[in-house]
Design a protein around this motif. Structure first.
Motif, PDB file in Angstrom:
ATOM      1  N   THR A  95       0.838  -1.167   0.000  1.00 29.09           N
ATOM      2  CA  THR A  95       0.000   0.000   0.000  1.00 29.09           C
ATOM      3  C   THR A  95       0.888   1.235   0.000  1.00 29.09           C
ATOM      4  O   THR A  95       2.076   1.129  -0.339  1.00 29.09           O
ATOM      5  N   SER A  96       0.387   2.380   0.449  1.00 33.12           N
ATOM      6  CA  SER A  96       1.082   3.642   0.221  1.00 33.12           C
ATOM      7  C   SER A  96       2.191   3.961   1.211  1.00 33.12           C
ATOM      8  O   SER A  96       3.102   4.715   0.889  1.00 33.12           O
ATOM      9  N   VAL A  97       2.133   3.433   2.428  1.00 31.03           N
ATOM     10  CA  VAL A  97       3.133   3.764   3.446  1.00 31.03           C
ATOM     11  C   VAL A  97       3.710   2.486   4.056  1.00 31.03           C
ATOM     12  O   VAL A  97       3.059   1.437   4.074  1.00 31.03           O
ATOM     13  N   THR A  98       4.932   2.609   4.584  1.00 29.01           N
ATOM     14  CA  THR A  98       5.654   1.439   5.093  1.00 29.01           C
ATOM     15  C   THR A  98       4.961   0.735   6.260  1.00 29.01           C
ATOM     16  O   THR A  98       4.831  -0.502   6.233  1.00 29.01           O
ATOM     17  N   PRO A  99       4.515   1.454   7.306  1.00 34.05           N
ATOM     18  CA  PRO A  99       3.917   0.739   8.443  1.00 34.05           C
ATOM     19  C   PRO A  99       2.740  -0.145   8.048  1.00 34.05           C
ATOM     20  O   PRO A  99       2.627  -1.290   8.506  1.00 34.05           O
ATOM     21  N   ALA A 119       5.357   1.246  -1.093  1.00 36.80           N
ATOM     22  CA  ALA A 119       6.011   1.980  -0.012  1.00 36.80           C
ATOM     23  C   ALA A 119       7.511   1.735  -0.094  1.00 36.80           C
ATOM     24  O   ALA A 119       7.979   0.852  -0.819  1.00 36.80           O
ATOM     25  N   ALA A 120       8.265   2.518   0.683  1.00 34.77           N
ATOM     26  CA  ALA A 120       9.706   2.568   0.470  1.00 34.77           C
ATOM     27  C   ALA A 120      10.552   1.731   1.417  1.00 34.77           C
ATOM     28  O   ALA A 120      11.656   1.322   1.051  1.00 34.77           O
ATOM     29  N   GLY A 121      10.093   1.467   2.629  1.00 35.81           N
ATOM     30  CA  GLY A 121      10.952   0.938   3.691  1.00 35.81           C
ATOM     31  C   GLY A 121      11.735  -0.307   3.322  1.00 35.81           C
ATOM     32  O   GLY A 121      11.182  -1.284   2.805  1.00 35.81           O
ATOM     33  N   ALA A 122      13.040  -0.290   3.623  1.00 33.34           N
ATOM     34  CA  ALA A 122      13.888  -1.453   3.359  1.00 33.34           C
ATOM     35  C   ALA A 122      13.435  -2.670   4.163  1.00 33.34           C
ATOM     36  O   ALA A 122      13.649  -3.813   3.748  1.00 33.34           O
ATOM     37  N   LYS A 123      12.793  -2.431   5.325  1.00 32.39           N
ATOM     38  CA  LYS A 123      12.326  -3.543   6.157  1.00 32.39           C
ATOM     39  C   LYS A 123      11.306  -4.413   5.429  1.00 32.39           C
ATOM     40  O   LYS A 123      11.063  -5.550   5.826  1.00 32.39           O
ATOM     41  N   LEU A 124      10.717  -3.896   4.376  1.00 35.37           N
ATOM     42  CA  LEU A 124       9.735  -4.659   3.613  1.00 35.37           C
ATOM     43  C   LEU A 124      10.387  -5.810   2.849  1.00 35.37           C
ATOM     44  O   LEU A 124       9.729  -6.814   2.563  1.00 35.37           O
ATOM     45  N   VAL A 138       9.959  -1.738  -6.515  1.00 35.88           N
ATOM     46  CA  VAL A 138      10.873  -0.945  -7.334  1.00 35.88           C
ATOM     47  C   VAL A 138      10.825   0.492  -6.824  1.00 35.88           C
ATOM     48  O   VAL A 138      10.659   1.447  -7.576  1.00 35.88           O
ATOM     49  N   VAL A 139      10.929   0.582  -5.498  1.00 36.33           N
ATOM     50  CA  VAL A 139      11.078   1.847  -4.791  1.00 36.33           C
ATOM     51  C   VAL A 139      12.389   1.745  -4.027  1.00 36.33           C
ATOM     52  O   VAL A 139      12.643   0.737  -3.359  1.00 36.33           O
ATOM     53  N   GLN A 140      13.209   2.760  -4.107  1.00 37.85           N
ATOM     54  CA  GLN A 140      14.559   2.696  -3.554  1.00 37.85           C
ATOM     55  C   GLN A 140      14.550   2.467  -2.044  1.00 37.85           C
ATOM     56  O   GLN A 140      13.770   3.062  -1.319  1.00 37.85           O
ATOM     57  N   ASN A 141      15.490   1.636  -1.578  1.00 38.00           N
ATOM     58  CA  ASN A 141      15.705   1.477  -0.139  1.00 38.00           C
ATOM     59  C   ASN A 141      16.346   2.739   0.440  1.00 38.00           C
ATOM     60  O   ASN A 141      17.012   3.500  -0.266  1.00 38.00           O
ATOM     61  N   GLU A 142      16.158   2.919   1.744  1.00 33.17           N
ATOM     62  CA  GLU A 142      16.679   4.114   2.399  1.00 33.17           C
ATOM     63  C   GLU A 142      18.193   4.249   2.260  1.00 33.17           C
ATOM     64  O   GLU A 142      18.704   5.363   2.109  1.00 33.17           O
ATOM     65  N   ASN A 143      18.908   3.128   2.307  1.00 27.53           N
ATOM     66  CA  ASN A 143      20.372   3.224   2.304  1.00 27.53           C
ATOM     67  C   ASN A 143      20.900   3.924   1.055  1.00 27.53           C
ATOM     68  O   ASN A 143      21.860   4.692   1.114  1.00 27.53           O
ATOM     69  N   LEU A 144      20.258   3.686  -0.072  1.00 29.24           N
ATOM     70  CA  LEU A 144      20.663   4.316  -1.327  1.00 29.24           C
ATOM     71  C   LEU A 144      20.437   5.822  -1.270  1.00 29.24           C
ATOM     72  O   LEU A 144      21.305   6.618  -1.670  1.00 29.24           O
ATOM     73  N   TYR A 170       8.799   3.913   9.237  1.00 22.15           N
ATOM     74  CA  TYR A 170       9.510   4.754   8.273  1.00 22.15           C
ATOM     75  C   TYR A 170      10.563   5.588   8.992  1.00 22.15           C
ATOM     76  O   TYR A 170      11.731   5.643   8.588  1.00 22.15           O
ATOM     77  N   GLY A 171      10.161   6.239  10.070  1.00 19.49           N
ATOM     78  CA  GLY A 171      11.095   7.034  10.852  1.00 19.49           C
ATOM     79  C   GLY A 171      12.198   6.197  11.465  1.00 19.49           C
ATOM     80  O   GLY A 171      13.365   6.617  11.515  1.00 19.49           O
ATOM     81  N   ASP A 172      11.852   5.003  11.942  1.00 15.12           N
ATOM     82  CA  ASP A 172      12.849   4.109  12.531  1.00 15.12           C
ATOM     83  C   ASP A 172      13.943   3.762  11.517  1.00 15.12           C
ATOM     84  O   ASP A 172      15.140   3.804  11.827  1.00 15.12           O
ATOM     85  N   SER A 173      13.516   3.399  10.311  1.00 13.32           N
ATOM     86  CA  SER A 173      14.471   2.992   9.279  1.00 13.32           C
ATOM     87  C   SER A 173      15.393   4.139   8.895  1.00 13.32           C
ATOM     88  O   SER A 173      16.612   3.955   8.757  1.00 13.32           O
ATOM     89  N   TRP A 174      14.816   5.314   8.715  1.00  8.28           N
ATOM     90  CA  TRP A 174      15.625   6.465   8.336  1.00  8.28           C
ATOM     91  C   TRP A 174      16.584   6.874   9.445  1.00  8.28           C
ATOM     92  O   TRP A 174      17.740   7.195   9.188  1.00  8.28           O
TER      93      TRP A 174
END
Length: 385
Positions: A95-99, A119-124, A138-144, A170-174
Motif C-alpha cells: 500500500t502507500s506507506v511502510t507501516p 512503499a519505500a521501507g527497506a524492512k519490507l 521498485v522503490v529505492q531502499n533508504e540506504n541508497l 519509516y522514521g525508525d528505518s531512516w
C-alpha cells in the motif's frame, strides 16, 4: 471517514474507477492504496498511475481492483484478504506507506500471493526470509537515498546534524540509516526528535533541534505531514540546510510548505526531474514517457514520485506476467507461484526511477542510478548535478 477500512467505500472506489468484472482467464491485479486519511496525497497519484497501466498483456485481459485502506494498517491487511478471498487476485500492489505495508507481509506468505510494495521501507524486503520471499518493490531502499544525501551534506561542509522524523517504521528505518552513514562520514548526530503524522505542532521538537545548533537538519516524513517540521524550523529562524526524504516528492507538499520549502534538498528517483536528465541517460526516456502521459491526463506539473512507484511496479509486473502466462493459467496457485519466480528473475528492467536487476536475496535491484539530488527552488524541483 472512520479511520478503519470501510468496505462499502472501497467497492465504490474500485468499481467506479476501474472495472471489477473478471472472467476466469483474466489476470486480476489487486491494488491497495491510501485514498483517504493522512497518506491520501500518496495514494491519489498512485491511483492515477494505475488508471494508465495497460489492460492487456500478451493477449490476456488485465483487470485492476482498487481498495482504499483509509491510511490504516488494519484496513490494509483486511483489504489484502478481501482481494484474495473475494476477487481471487494473482498479485497485489500496495500500500502507500511502510507501516501499513508491513502488516501485509504475513498475509502475502499465508495466501501465497506476490506483493509489490508501493512503499519505500527497506524492512519490507530485508532481511530476506519466508515472508519477504513474496514481497518485491521498485522503490529505492533508504540506504541508497541516505548515501546520496549524506554525500551532499559532507561536500557542503556539514559537521553536525539534527534529525526529526515520524514515530513509526519509516522514521525508525531512516533514523537508523542516517545515524550509521552520518557517523561514517564524520558528521555527528546532535539531536533526534520524533513526531506523529497526525500532529498539528512540532514546536517542542523544533526548539530542541535549535538548541543543539546543527549545521543541517534532516526530516524523515512522507506526504503533506512532512511540511510541518519544514515550516516550524523556518518560522523559528533556522538558517541551516534542511534535507527531506523522497517521501515528500509531490505537489501537495509544495503547496502546504509554501515559501518555507524553498531551498530544501532531498534524494529522489530521477523521474521527478526527468526533463533535466542527460539525453544519454536510459532512465530519461521512460521517465519522460510517464510524465507526459500523466500530465496529459492530470495537468502540467502534476507528476509525482508516488505515481512513478505504481507505474514502475507495472513495468516490472508486465515483464513477469508475459513470462508466467506462457506457463500457467491466471487465478491458480501455479500462476501465483510462477509470477513470484518471474518477478525475482527481473533483469535490467529500466523504470522511471532506475534500472532493476533482482535476485533471490535482492527484491529491489536498484543501484546508484536510482538516486539523484534535488533542491526546491521557486516552488519547483531542480536537479542538483
Amino acid at each position: 471517514m472512520n479511520a478503519l477500512f470501510h468496505p462499502v467505500r472501497a467497492v465504490l472506489v474500485s468499481c467506479a474507477l476501474l472495472s471489477c468484472s473478471a472472467a476466469s482467464a483474466d489476470v486480476r491485479v489487486g491494488v491497495i492504496l491510501s485514498l483517504t486519511g493522512p497518506a491520501a496525497s500518496l495514494g491519489g497519484p498512485a491511483r492515477n498511475a494505475v488508471e494508465l497501466l495497460p489492460r492487456e498483456v500478451a493477449g490476456e485481459t488485465v483487470r485492476y481492483i482498487v481498495l482504499d485502506d483509509a491510511s490504516d494498517a488494519t484496513g490494509a491487511a483486511r483489504a489484502f484478504r478481501r482481494l484474495v478471498d473475494e476477487h481471487n487476485v494473482d498479485v497485489v500492489l500496495g500500500t502507500s506507506v511502510t507501516p501499513a505495508t508491513l502488516t501485509l507481509l504475513p498475509v502475502a506468505q499465508e495466501k501465497k500471493v506476490p506483493l509489490m510494495s508501493l512503499a519505500a521501507g527497506a524492512k519490507l524486503v530485508e532481511p530476506m526470509d519466508a515472508q519477504r520471499r513474496w514481497v518485491f518493490k521498485v522503490v529505492q531502499n533508504e540506504n541508497l537515498m541516505v548515501a546520496r544525501t549524506v554525500s551532499h551534506m559532507k561536500a557542503a561542509g556539514a559537521k553536525t546534524l539534527g534529525y526529526i522524523g515520524f514515530a513509526d517504521a519509516y522514521g525508525d528505518s531512516w533514523l537508523a540509516e542516517v545515524s550509521a552513514q552520518a557517523e561514517r562520514a564524520g558528521i555527528k548526530l546532535v539531536a533526534a526528535e520524533r513526531y506523529v503524522k497526525t500532529d498539528t505542532s512540532v514546536t517542542a521538537q523544533t526548539l530542541k533541534l535549535l538548541a543543539a545548533r546543527p549545521d543541517a537538519v534532516i526530516v524523515a516524513a512522507s506526504g503533506t505531514p512532512g511540511a510541518l517540521p519544514q515550516k516550524s524550523l523556518r518560522e523559528r529562524g533556522y538558517a541551516g540546510r534542511i534535507y527531506q526524504t523522497y517521501g515528500i516528492a509531490n505537489r501537495e507538499f509544495l503547496r502546504i510548505a509554501g515559501k518555507d520549502a524553498e531551498g530544501a534538498l532531498f534524494a529522489v528517483g530521477p523521474v521527478v526531474v526527468a526533463s533535466q536528465l542527460d539525453e544519454s541517460n536510459p532512465i530519461r526516456a521512460v521517465a519522460m514517457d510517464l510524465t507526459q502521459r500523466y500530465e496529459a491526463a492530470h495537468g502540467k506539473d502534476s507528476m509525482s514520485v508516488f505515481a512513478a512507484n505504481a507505474w514502475d511496479a507495472g513495468i516490472v509486473l508486465q515483464r513477469a506476467l508475459k513470462a508466467t502466462l506462457a506457463q500457467a493459467q491466471p487465478g491458480t496457485p501455479e500462476f501465483r507461484s510462477g509470477l513470484r519466480d518471474a518477478l525475482e528473475a527481473t533483469r535490467d528492467a529500466v523504470t522511471s526511477q532506475g534500472v532493476s536487476t533482482m535476485s533471490p536475496t535482492d527484491h529491489v535491484g536498484y543501484d546508484e542510478r536510482a538516486a539523484v539530488m534535488v533542491q526546491i527552488k521557486d516552488g519547483a524541483w531542480r536537479y542538483v548535478k
